[in-house]
Design a protein around this motif. Structure first.
Motif, PDB file in Angstrom:
ATOM      1  N   GLY A   1       0.409  -1.202   0.074  1.00 57.89           N
ATOM      2  CA  GLY A   1      -0.160  -0.138  -0.081  1.00 57.89           C
ATOM      3  C   GLY A   1       0.436   1.563  -0.239  1.00 57.89           C
ATOM      4  O   GLY A   1       0.355   2.205  -0.790  1.00 57.89           O
ATOM      5  N   GLU A   2       1.796   1.679   0.453  1.00 58.16           N
ATOM      6  CA  GLU A   2       2.597   2.167   1.019  1.00 58.16           C
ATOM      7  C   GLU A   2       3.259   2.336  -0.694  1.00 58.16           C
ATOM      8  O   GLU A   2       3.528   3.944  -1.268  1.00 58.16           O
ATOM      9  CB  GLU A   2       3.763   2.177   2.100  1.00 58.16           C
ATOM     10  CG  GLU A   2       3.288   2.186   3.308  1.00 58.16           C
ATOM     11  CD  GLU A   2       4.030   2.229   4.702  1.00 58.16           C
ATOM     12  OE1 GLU A   2       4.353   2.454   5.485  1.00 58.16           O
ATOM     13  OE2 GLU A   2       5.510   0.965   4.137  1.00 58.16           O
ATOM     14  N   ALA A   3       4.240   1.408  -1.195  1.00 59.16           N
ATOM     15  CA  ALA A   3       4.740   1.759  -2.564  1.00 59.16           C
ATOM     16  C   ALA A   3       4.064   2.260  -3.598  1.00 59.16           C
ATOM     17  O   ALA A   3       3.965   3.106  -4.629  1.00 59.16           O
ATOM     18  CB  ALA A   3       5.066   0.029  -2.138  1.00 59.16           C
ATOM     19  N   VAL A   4       2.186   2.217  -3.474  1.00 59.84           N
ATOM     20  CA  VAL A   4       1.018   2.241  -4.289  1.00 59.84           C
ATOM     21  C   VAL A   4       0.778   3.863  -4.315  1.00 59.84           C
ATOM     22  O   VAL A   4       0.966   4.409  -5.114  1.00 59.84           O
ATOM     23  CB  VAL A   4       0.124   1.233  -4.512  1.00 59.84           C
ATOM     24  CG1 VAL A   4      -0.875   2.129  -5.032  1.00 59.84           C
ATOM     25  CG2 VAL A   4       0.663   0.056  -4.861  1.00 59.84           C
ATOM     26  N   LEU A   5       0.914   3.574  -2.817  1.00 59.46           N
ATOM     27  CA  LEU A   5       0.553   5.482  -3.074  1.00 59.46           C
ATOM     28  C   LEU A   5       1.563   6.643  -3.189  1.00 59.46           C
ATOM     29  O   LEU A   5       1.456   8.012  -3.739  1.00 59.46           O
ATOM     30  CB  LEU A   5      -0.195   5.482  -0.915  1.00 59.46           C
ATOM     31  CG  LEU A   5       0.154   7.065  -0.745  1.00 59.46           C
ATOM     32  CD1 LEU A   5      -1.046   7.376  -1.533  1.00 59.46           C
ATOM     33  CD2 LEU A   5       0.182   6.673   1.247  1.00 59.46           C
ATOM     34  N   THR A   6       3.263   6.373  -2.984  1.00 50.85           N
ATOM     35  CA  THR A   6       4.255   7.038  -3.211  1.00 50.85           C
ATOM     36  C   THR A   6       4.450   6.986  -4.904  1.00 50.85           C
ATOM     37  O   THR A   6       3.867   7.895  -5.255  1.00 50.85           O
ATOM     38  CB  THR A   6       5.574   6.231  -2.230  1.00 50.85           C
ATOM     39  OG1 THR A   6       5.170   6.082  -1.467  1.00 50.85           O
ATOM     40  CG2 THR A   6       6.325   7.080  -2.582  1.00 50.85           C
ATOM     41  N   ASP A   7       4.418   5.900  -5.189  1.00 49.57           N
ATOM     42  CA  ASP A   7       4.246   6.387  -6.805  1.00 49.57           C
ATOM     43  C   ASP A   7       3.129   7.016  -7.270  1.00 49.57           C
ATOM     44  O   ASP A   7       3.480   7.809  -8.607  1.00 49.57           O
ATOM     45  CB  ASP A   7       3.810   4.384  -7.256  1.00 49.57           C
ATOM     46  CG  ASP A   7       4.079   4.355  -9.022  1.00 49.57           C
ATOM     47  OD1 ASP A   7       5.609   5.120  -9.246  1.00 49.57           O
ATOM     48  OD2 ASP A   7       3.501   3.625  -9.439  1.00 49.57           O
ATOM     49  N   PHE A   8       2.148   6.502  -6.470  1.00 52.07           N
ATOM     50  CA  PHE A   8       0.463   7.177  -7.472  1.00 52.07           C
ATOM     51  C   PHE A   8       0.992   8.692  -7.584  1.00 52.07           C
ATOM     52  O   PHE A   8       0.597   9.924  -8.259  1.00 52.07           O
ATOM     53  CB  PHE A   8      -0.788   7.144  -7.128  1.00 52.07           C
ATOM     54  CG  PHE A   8      -1.554   8.047  -7.177  1.00 52.07           C
ATOM     55  CD1 PHE A   8      -2.435   7.797  -8.570  1.00 52.07           C
ATOM     56  CD2 PHE A   8      -2.318   8.850  -6.316  1.00 52.07           C
ATOM     57  CE1 PHE A   8      -3.236   8.910  -9.139  1.00 52.07           C
ATOM     58  CE2 PHE A   8      -3.723   9.277  -7.085  1.00 52.07           C
ATOM     59  CZ  PHE A   8      -4.032   9.412  -7.684  1.00 52.07           C
TER      60      PHE A   8
END
Length: 516
Positions: free
Chosen positions: A198-205
């Protein structure tokens, strides 16, 4: 030793977790997750949901250990688990987040509340999303949402684990998906769960993909990257809503100062986070809309004419309309579909196929990894035209293909049998001359499926029936109460606006869809 139980449900994180922070301030804590077989036997449960849950629990357990705590899990009915635990090791308080789930979880919570009262155990529930429990009307809902999202995030320091005797736990092992009776299918390309993901997806977005958000979320070709892809993480609570809202606002500020394209995309995304909670509030206010028409004047519209063959054709991706069948194929492979294509599926089900929203909704709940009951059932009814307050939304699957897949790349990718079909016939292959079909080696009924109904005729008849019902005086009379209970301040403003403003608002509302 007096201790408190923090009951994790769909809030699988330690960050900005109000029940956990509050309990940790007061002394020893037991962090508890209960796997309830009865909930997994509901028609909206799927194997992919269990897989995402298990991945998320793994990260949650690691994060709790990092703070000195331990995740304890149990299998069984929630009331029985809590009663057994309290019998062997009485606890002072039960803390959890509020949950706006399906009818089974709602009834479970009511039984837990009765048990708490009988056992003399206080149960404190904290707001998770911007949903307000006990809300009678929407007058001040927006300001309450803003106030919650503006509050500082809560920081967890150290957990003192509560010593609980082994006798307090039923020795039943964690059941597998087969034991729970879940359907065998699991999308091989579904998103993975857990806080780290979740953290990775949020940062990437926020850092990269949000620049493509406004122009890319409608087409199924661009949406997989342009959309935030945070919906499943919000559903399972590996990310908190306030956390996402505040991170978005910080990035918006930075993007505005830098003059980048991301600011507009993030602003649009932030508005959809607001609508996310707006729709869940509908189910919180009226749990019955999971099973009954929001406007009771629409009772009987489709119920007596359920077409099982049409439903099976839709679920199998064999409707004959390539854009619809390609969307079903993508959903089966990935567990995800962008909002406009989801809306198109429900529109096709509700109008030309004339299917009731409930069985279609149960199927889609299993297919959507990010199934969120509050959003799902409100949207099923809105797209099916049974709310009584929304404009009829009818998506023509041929036009949607022409608008959002003009070169046919999406359809050809997900329906390989149509790869050789010329552009002229791709979105209406049933119109291909038989001799051309034969020369191309296409087998009727195998590679090419005739539409289950005549699209134009069936859609026209469906719209006529819905509009005739809407025109009835007694049906119109029931709209005011629905607006009072479920309408937003924005909607009331739209009703007072001129035709151009109302049309713009309707277009914006159509773009809310299911996912963001």
């Amino acid at each position: 030793m007096s201790y408190r139980v923090v009951w994790f449900k769909r809030d699988l994180r330690v960050q900005d977790h109000a029940p956990l922070v509050e309990a940790a301030r007061s002394g020893p804590v037991l962090c508890l997750f209960i796997l309830e077989p009865a909930l997994w036997q509901q028609p909206d449960a799927a194997r992919q949901h269990l897989g995402f849950l298990q991945e998320s629990l793994k990260d949650l357990a690691a994060d709790l250990r990092a703070h000195g705590g331990r995740l304890q899990w149990a299998v069984g009915d929630a009331v029985e688990v809590l009663d057994r635990l309290h019998h062997h090791a009485p606890f002072a308080e039960l803390l959890s987040h509020q949950e706006t789930g399906n009818a089974a979880s709602y009834e479970r919570d009511r039984r837990v509340l009765r048990w708490c009262r009988e056992a003399g155990v206080p149960w404190r529930e904290f707001r998770s999303f911007g949903v307000v429990r006990g809300l009678r009307q929407r007058r001040h809902w927006v300001s309450q949402w803003e106030a919650l999202m503006a509050e500082p995030q809560l920081a967890l320091t150290r957990i003192i684990p509560a010593p609980v005797p082994t006798a307090a736990w039923d020795p039943r092992p964690w059941p597998g998906a087969d034991e729970l009776g879940l359907p065998s299918h699991e999308p091989p390309q579904r998103q993975r769960g857990g806080r780290r993901q979740g953290e990775a997806v949020l940062t990437d977005f926020l850092q990269q993909r949000s620049a493509r958000y406004r122009g890319g979320i409608s087409s199924p070709l661009t949406a997989p990257d342009a959309c935030s892809r945070l919906s499943a993480h919000l559903t399972f609570g590996t990310l908190g809503m306030r956390e996402v809202v505040q991170a978005t606002r910080i990035r918006m500020h930075d993007a505005e100062l830098a003059g980048t394209r991301q600011h507009a995309g993030l602003a649009a995304f932030l508005s959809r986070l607001h609508w996310h909670c707006h729709f869940i509030q509908k189910l919180e206010t009226e749990p019955a809309i999971e099973h009954h028409n929001m406007h009771r004047g629409y009772n009987g519209l489709r119920e007596a004419e359920h077409g099982e063959a049409r439903l099976q054709a839709l679920m199998a991706g064999r409707t004959g309309w390539p854009m619809v069948d390609a969307c079903v194929a993508m959903l089966r492979e990935t567990g995800w579909l962008n909002f406009r294509m989801r809306s198109m599926l429900v529109s096709v089900a509700a109008y030309p196929l004339w299917l009731h929203w409930r069985p279609v909704g149960e199927w889609l709940a299993r297919e959507f990894l990010d199934y969120e009951p509050g959003i799902h059932w409100s949207q099923m009814q809105m797209q099916s035209g049974t709310t009584g307050i929304n404009t009829t939304r009818v998506y023509n699957p041929v036009k949607q293909a022409q608008d959002h897949d003009p070169d046919g790349r999406f359809v050809r990718h997900w329906l390989p049998a149509l790869q050789r079909v010329p552009d002229t016939w791709l979105f209406q292959p049933w119109l291909m001359p038989p001799d051309l079909q034969q020369r191309m080696g296409l087998q009727p009924g195998v590679d090419l499926v005739d539409p289950v109904v005549d699209l134009e005729q069936a859609t026209r008849q469906a719209k006529d029936r819905v509009h005739a019902l809407r025109a009835r005086r007694e049906v119109q009379a029931g709209q005011a109460d629905i607006v009072r209970r479920h309408g937003s301040k924005q909607r009331r403003a739209e009703q007072l606006a001129g035709p151009r403003q109302r049309r713009a608002a309707e277009v914006a509302a159509q773009q809310i869809g299911f996912d963001f």
